[in-house]
Scaffold this active site. Structure first.
Site, PDB file in Angstrom:
ATOM      1  N   HIS A 113       0.819  -1.216   0.000  1.00 52.29           N
ATOM      2  CA  HIS A 113       0.000   0.000   0.000  1.00 52.29           C
ATOM      3  C   HIS A 113       0.850   1.262   0.000  1.00 52.29           C
ATOM      4  CE1 HIS A 113      -3.680  -2.364   1.713  1.00 52.29           C
ATOM      5  NE2 HIS A 113      -3.486  -2.565   0.434  1.00 52.29           N
ATOM      6  N   THR A 180      -4.211  -7.960  10.987  1.00 54.16           N
ATOM      7  CA  THR A 180      -4.977  -7.534   9.818  1.00 54.16           C
ATOM      8  C   THR A 180      -6.475  -7.610  10.100  1.00 54.16           C
ATOM      9  OG1 THR A 180      -5.119  -9.731   8.813  1.00 54.16           O
ATOM     10  CG2 THR A 180      -3.153  -8.418   8.329  1.00 54.16           C
TER      11      THR A 180
END
Length: 236
Positions: A113, A180
């Site tokens: 990301h 996560t």
């Protein structure tokens, strides 16, 4: 515990950096509960109001600079070195845009990301280190255009390094997701890809993720405790 793995794929998310003082995104009280991501984390938002978007990321950049790696980051760095010493590999893929893995000593980190401490020129595409604030009139160090943005992946944009990530996953014999949410794709789909390839899977998280049921095993608790403990179980 099964036989010691030689090729470990680690996926980390915001939960591993929470104990370092960096906010998560989708948890109760996380960044996207307090701020509208469509106004701060899209190309359209940047085009419409670059000052507000840059201010938001400048604030986050200052927070990253003040933060320090915690015991979970350090344990992964030690495991990477230990696995390499016995002829294996730890592939560290992170959804995080901070640099805490690197500062803890991890030698090879793949940021799917992007990285908050880098800037990308929207005119020429050059990516450069950027620890200071980005201001609207700051020139690109390569072409001189005042067109800098954070080098992070916004909603609607394609994550980075997907070919490298897919190849590393296919070569692994253990997949571990740490901190996560299990809600952001394509990362949330990696556990099922791993299972389809016959790769053992484990979740290390503060609490079960959205896709917790897809994992073979799990450990729950603070990352600074469960990550070092799990890696010790693996002989790392």
């Amino acid at each position: 515990m099964a036989s010691q793995p030689r090729q470990i794929f680690i996926l980390t998310g915001a939960g591993i950096s929470a104990e370092s003082g960096l906010g998560t995104f989708r948890d109760r009280g996380g960044l996207w509960a307090r701020f509208d991501p469509m106004k701060l984390a899209t190309p359209e938002a940047f085009a419409e109001d670059p000052d507000t978007v840059l201010d938001f990321y400048n604030h986050r950049r200052r927070g990253v600079r003040k933060a320090a790696p915690n015991a979970a980051h350090a344990a992964l760095a030690r495991a990477e070195a230990a696995l390499a010493a016995r002829g294996g590999r730890l592939f560290l893929c992170t959804q995080n845009v901070d640099d805490l893995h690197e500062r803890a000593g991890s030698a090879a980190v793949v940021h799917m990301h992007g990285e908050l401490l880098k800037a990308r020129c929207t005119a020429c595409g050059t990516v450069s280190e950027r620890r200071a604030d980005i201001l609207p009139d700051d020139p690109c160090p390569h072409c001189g255009a005042a067109a800098l943005r954070p080098d992070v992946v916004w909603f609607g944009e394609m994550p980075k390094h997907l070919d490298r990530i897919d190849a590393a996953l296919a070569e692994s014999d253990l997949f571990v997701a740490i901190g996560t949410s299990g809600a952001v794709y394509p990362a949330a789909g990696y556990v099922r890809e791993a299972r389809a390839l016959g790769i053992r899977t484990c979740e290390l998280n503060l609490e079960p993720s959205d896709n917790a049921g897809a994992f073979d095993e799990a450990r729950y608790g603070p990352a600074s405790t469960i990550v070092p403990g799990y890696l010790t179980e693996l002989g790392l």
